[in-house]
Design an enzyme around this catalytic site. Sequence first.
Site, PDB file in Angstrom:
ATOM      1  N   ASP A 144       0.824  -1.217   0.000  1.00 39.50           N
ATOM      2  CA  ASP A 144       0.000   0.000   0.000  1.00 39.50           C
ATOM      3  C   ASP A 144       0.856   1.265   0.000  1.00 39.50           C
ATOM      4  O   ASP A 144       0.362   2.354  -0.288  1.00 39.50           O
ATOM      5  CB  ASP A 144      -0.971   0.003   1.190  1.00 39.50           C
ATOM      6  CG  ASP A 144      -0.298  -0.016   2.559  1.00 39.50           C
ATOM      7  OD1 ASP A 144       0.946  -0.129   2.621  1.00 39.50           O
ATOM      8  OD2 ASP A 144      -1.018   0.071   3.575  1.00 39.50           O
ATOM      9  N   GLU A 145       2.155   1.123   0.339  1.00 38.79           N
ATOM     10  CA  GLU A 145       3.005   2.313   0.430  1.00 38.79           C
ATOM     11  C   GLU A 145       3.200   2.997  -0.924  1.00 38.79           C
ATOM     12  O   GLU A 145       3.604   4.149  -0.986  1.00 38.79           O
ATOM     13  CB  GLU A 145       4.353   1.957   1.079  1.00 38.79           C
ATOM     14  CG  GLU A 145       4.131   1.373   2.462  1.00 38.79           C
ATOM     15  CD  GLU A 145       5.390   1.235   3.311  1.00 38.79           C
ATOM     16  OE1 GLU A 145       6.360   1.965   3.087  1.00 38.79           O
ATOM     17  OE2 GLU A 145       5.377   0.372   4.213  1.00 38.79           O
ATOM     18  N   TYR A 168      12.127   3.189  -0.774  1.00 43.71           N
ATOM     19  CA  TYR A 168      11.502   1.852  -0.815  1.00 43.71           C
ATOM     20  C   TYR A 168      10.210   1.883  -1.619  1.00 43.71           C
ATOM     21  O   TYR A 168      10.026   1.108  -2.565  1.00 43.71           O
ATOM     22  CB  TYR A 168      11.228   1.354   0.618  1.00 43.71           C
ATOM     23  CG  TYR A 168      10.243   0.205   0.678  1.00 43.71           C
ATOM     24  CD1 TYR A 168      10.568  -1.048   0.176  1.00 43.71           C
ATOM     25  CD2 TYR A 168       8.962   0.379   1.226  1.00 43.71           C
ATOM     26  CE1 TYR A 168       9.647  -2.102   0.215  1.00 43.71           C
ATOM     27  CE2 TYR A 168       8.055  -0.663   1.275  1.00 43.71           C
ATOM     28  CZ  TYR A 168       8.397  -1.903   0.765  1.00 43.71           C
ATOM     29  OH  TYR A 168       7.487  -2.931   0.801  1.00 43.71           O
ATOM     30  N   LYS A 172       9.089   0.127  -5.220  1.00 46.45           N
ATOM     31  CA  LYS A 172       7.967  -0.814  -5.368  1.00 46.45           C
ATOM     32  C   LYS A 172       6.945  -0.286  -6.382  1.00 46.45           C
ATOM     33  O   LYS A 172       6.388  -1.052  -7.170  1.00 46.45           O
ATOM     34  CB  LYS A 172       7.275  -1.048  -4.014  1.00 46.45           C
ATOM     35  CG  LYS A 172       8.104  -1.786  -2.981  1.00 46.45           C
ATOM     36  CD  LYS A 172       8.451  -3.212  -3.364  1.00 46.45           C
ATOM     37  CE  LYS A 172       7.261  -4.147  -3.349  1.00 46.45           C
ATOM     38  NZ  LYS A 172       7.664  -5.551  -3.618  1.00 46.45           N
TER      39      LYS A 172
HETATM   40  P1  NAD Z   1      11.751  -9.507   3.983  1.00 40.80           P
HETATM   41  O1  NAD Z   1      12.737  -8.394   3.968  1.00 40.80           O
HETATM   42  O2  NAD Z   1      11.428 -10.169   5.279  1.00 40.80           O
HETATM   43  O3  NAD Z   1      12.215 -10.654   2.968  1.00 40.80           O
HETATM   44  C1  NAD Z   1      12.734 -10.389   1.712  1.00 40.80           C
HETATM   45  C2  NAD Z   1      13.387 -11.660   1.181  1.00 40.80           C
HETATM   46  O4  NAD Z   1      13.876 -11.378  -0.145  1.00 40.80           O
HETATM   47  C3  NAD Z   1      14.581 -12.138   2.001  1.00 40.80           C
HETATM   48  O5  NAD Z   1      14.503 -13.537   2.182  1.00 40.80           O
HETATM   49  C4  NAD Z   1      15.788 -11.778   1.148  1.00 40.80           C
HETATM   50  O6  NAD Z   1      16.887 -12.657   1.324  1.00 40.80           O
HETATM   51  C5  NAD Z   1      15.200 -11.883  -0.258  1.00 40.80           C
HETATM   52  N1  NAD Z   1      15.920 -11.069  -1.243  1.00 40.80           N
HETATM   53  C6  NAD Z   1      16.323  -9.785  -1.125  1.00 40.80           C
HETATM   54  N2  NAD Z   1      16.971  -9.403  -2.243  1.00 40.80           N
HETATM   55  C7  NAD Z   1      16.963 -10.473  -3.095  1.00 40.80           C
HETATM   56  C8  NAD Z   1      17.462 -10.702  -4.403  1.00 40.80           C
HETATM   57  N3  NAD Z   1      18.108  -9.751  -5.068  1.00 40.80           N
HETATM   58  N4  NAD Z   1      17.272 -11.900  -4.948  1.00 40.80           N
HETATM   59  C9  NAD Z   1      16.626 -12.901  -4.278  1.00 40.80           C
HETATM   60  N5  NAD Z   1      16.143 -12.738  -3.033  1.00 40.80           N
HETATM   61  C10 NAD Z   1      16.314 -11.548  -2.447  1.00 40.80           C
HETATM   62  O7  NAD Z   1      10.443  -8.905   3.305  1.00 40.80           O
HETATM   63  P2  NAD Z   1       8.901  -9.183   3.601  1.00 40.80           P
HETATM   64  O8  NAD Z   1       8.454  -8.291   4.697  1.00 40.80           O
HETATM   65  O9  NAD Z   1       8.693 -10.652   3.708  1.00 40.80           O
HETATM   66  O10 NAD Z   1       8.248  -8.647   2.250  1.00 40.80           O
HETATM   67  C11 NAD Z   1       8.083  -9.515   1.129  1.00 40.80           C
HETATM   68  C12 NAD Z   1       7.440  -8.735   0.005  1.00 40.80           C
HETATM   69  O11 NAD Z   1       6.176  -8.238   0.429  1.00 40.80           O
HETATM   70  C13 NAD Z   1       8.252  -7.520  -0.451  1.00 40.80           C
HETATM   71  O12 NAD Z   1       8.164  -7.437  -1.832  1.00 40.80           O
HETATM   72  C14 NAD Z   1       7.542  -6.353   0.199  1.00 40.80           C
HETATM   73  O13 NAD Z   1       7.683  -5.176  -0.571  1.00 40.80           O
HETATM   74  C15 NAD Z   1       6.103  -6.836   0.211  1.00 40.80           C
HETATM   75  N6  NAD Z   1       5.242  -6.300   1.286  1.00 40.80           N
HETATM   76  C16 NAD Z   1       5.661  -6.339   2.582  1.00 40.80           C
HETATM   77  C17 NAD Z   1       4.811  -5.884   3.594  1.00 40.80           C
HETATM   78  C18 NAD Z   1       5.218  -5.950   5.051  1.00 40.80           C
HETATM   79  O14 NAD Z   1       4.498  -5.447   5.905  1.00 40.80           O
HETATM   80  N7  NAD Z   1       6.337  -6.587   5.404  1.00 40.80           N
HETATM   81  C19 NAD Z   1       3.556  -5.381   3.266  1.00 40.80           C
HETATM   82  C20 NAD Z   1       3.157  -5.376   1.912  1.00 40.80           C
HETATM   83  C21 NAD Z   1       4.020  -5.848   0.939  1.00 40.80           C
HETATM   84  P1  TYD Z   2       7.894  -0.370   9.908  1.00 45.70           P
HETATM   85  O1  TYD Z   2       7.616  -1.607  10.688  1.00 45.70           O
HETATM   86  O2  TYD Z   2       9.296  -0.041   9.556  1.00 45.70           O
HETATM   87  O3  TYD Z   2       6.978  -0.444   8.608  1.00 45.70           O
HETATM   88  P2  TYD Z   2       6.667   0.704   7.482  1.00 45.70           P
HETATM   89  O4  TYD Z   2       7.606   1.830   7.676  1.00 45.70           O
HETATM   90  O5  TYD Z   2       6.937  -0.036   6.209  1.00 45.70           O
HETATM   91  O6  TYD Z   2       5.239   1.065   7.674  1.00 45.70           O
HETATM   92  O7  TYD Z   2       7.312   0.861  10.709  1.00 45.70           O
HETATM   93  C1  TYD Z   2       5.952   0.913  11.084  1.00 45.70           C
HETATM   94  C2  TYD Z   2       5.718   2.250  11.757  1.00 45.70           C
HETATM   95  O8  TYD Z   2       6.427   2.292  12.998  1.00 45.70           O
HETATM   96  C3  TYD Z   2       6.232   3.431  10.948  1.00 45.70           C
HETATM   97  O9  TYD Z   2       5.330   4.532  11.106  1.00 45.70           O
HETATM   98  C4  TYD Z   2       7.566   3.759  11.581  1.00 45.70           C
HETATM   99  C5  TYD Z   2       7.363   3.364  13.032  1.00 45.70           C
HETATM  100  N1  TYD Z   2       8.560   2.864  13.753  1.00 45.70           N
HETATM  101  C6  TYD Z   2       8.874   3.388  15.013  1.00 45.70           C
HETATM  102  O10 TYD Z   2       8.196   4.290  15.519  1.00 45.70           O
HETATM  103  N2  TYD Z   2       9.969   2.864  15.657  1.00 45.70           N
HETATM  104  C7  TYD Z   2      10.745   1.886  15.116  1.00 45.70           C
HETATM  105  O11 TYD Z   2      11.746   1.455  15.743  1.00 45.70           O
HETATM  106  C8  TYD Z   2      10.385   1.358  13.811  1.00 45.70           C
HETATM  107  C9  TYD Z   2      11.213   0.271  13.183  1.00 45.70           C
HETATM  108  C10 TYD Z   2       9.272   1.871  13.186  1.00 45.70           C
END
Ligand code: NAD
Ligand code: TYD
Length: 375
Positions: A144-145, A168, A172
């Site tokens: 959603d970002e 970031y 995306k």
């Molecule tokens: P994460 O950082 O936990 O995991 C990312 C994985 O990708 C890791 O295992 C890393 O080793 C691998 N990776 C990084 N660069 C690579 C490369 N060049 N080649 C192959 N592998 C590589 O991330 P996540 O939180 O699990 O997010 C996964 C996906 O979901 C991402 O695309 C992110 O943008 C998207 N997403 C995340 C959230 C969230 O809240 N975490 C929400 C919406 C969408």
């Molecule tokens: P984060 O988990 O990094 O996710 P995103 O920035 O992708 O939404 O952060 C979630 C929210 O929490 C964001 O508004 C930033 C804030 N935040 C803190 O206040 N302290 C922290 O140490 C971190 C990592 C995030």
Amino acid sequence: MTQMKNYLVTGAAGFIGANYIKYLLQHFDDVRIVVLDALTYAGYLGTIHEDIDNERCVFVKGDIGDAPLVQQLFQEYKFDVVVNFAAESHVDRSIENPQLFLQTNILGTQNLLQAARTAWVTGKDEQGYPTWRAGVRFHQVSTDEVYGSLGDEGYFTEQTPLCPHSPYSASKASADFVVLATRDTYKMPVSITRCSNNYGPYQFPEKLIPLIINNVLHKKPLPVYGQGLNVRDWLYVEDHCRAIELVIRQGQDGSVYNVGGHNEMRNIDIVKIIIQSIRTIMDEEPQYRSLLADGSSTEWIDESLITFVKDRLGHDARYGIDPTKIGNDLGWRPETPFAQGIQKTIRWYLDHYEWVKAVTRDDYQQYYEKMYQHR
Ligand code: NAD
Ligand code: TYD
């Protein structure tokens, strides 16, 4: 006989990808999976060691941007579906090193699309558009970002113009455009999900929820950016995984689906819930106290641990997803209410503290100190 489908799942040694392959292996008999993951700081093989290296799921260490490797995998495994989770995913790191984010998130995605196109095109139609092997799908896991930031009112719909602010989210959003351009130019069957913030097991403790849990256990200050008033829309990771698979199986080719559960929370309120929950568990279940850096009492587990630190640059104020489309078209609903999901998550971290130790072994301490020294 079940028609087997071959999936390439990238980034599945990370948080959401790992939860996704576990979900897939548990709920679907018709998939064979190849995991491609570069094992960056965010990828940990131990997370999926029980799931890989059998006839249903194999692991390949490699970069999604490595063209010869990805092409070879397509030839060898005849993928029907690509699910692209691999990414650099942390906003704070993107502020420090934007280049890497553009490299992995944009060019890496393009490389996967290129290999898929080479493998999947069967010919040309009268207008010159490629024709595609039946049943193929390229699914991009987005966020959603990409929509930017909301004021106090309103929600992101699939029609909201993309307006990313951080390196970031810019990377995306660019990847989304590249996927959509591949749909429009070549008619590749693609889909995109744009999900809100996920939480749950196996999230690396640099993101808000696991970082706060970990810091409480260590009796470290709990860094809250700015005033803690920024709002995120939290979804339990398994609900996201279910949405992705539903979109891959039943979603319309070429479509974008927002995924979220209308669970908006201010950061400061999440931090307070975590403190209170850990305090309650430690008071009522003393066996967990061995996890505390200071287990002599539990009195210190309170809001005095909170430290307001300098705000994140370009910090988005509020995210809020309108999930009407995936609800109406595919019948998706979130199943885990936040009150239940956060308790499950906290308990998971307490019960899997060895996992936290393993993933924070290497450069985590340096990272942590660098990130917070100037705040
Ligand atoms: P994460 O950082 O936990 O995991 C990312 C994985 O990708 C890791 O295992 C890393 O080793 C691998 N990776 C990084 N660069 C690579 C490369 N060049 N080649 C192959 N592998 C590589 O991330 P996540 O939180 O699990 O997010 C996964 C996906 O979901 C991402 O695309 C992110 O943008 C998207 N997403 C995340 C959230 C969230 O809240 N975490 C929400 C919406 C969408
Ligand atoms: P984060 O988990 O990094 O996710 P995103 O920035 O992708 O939404 O952060 C979630 C929210 O929490 C964001 O508004 C930033 C804030 N935040 C803190 O206040 N302290 C922290 O140490 C971190 C990592 C995030």
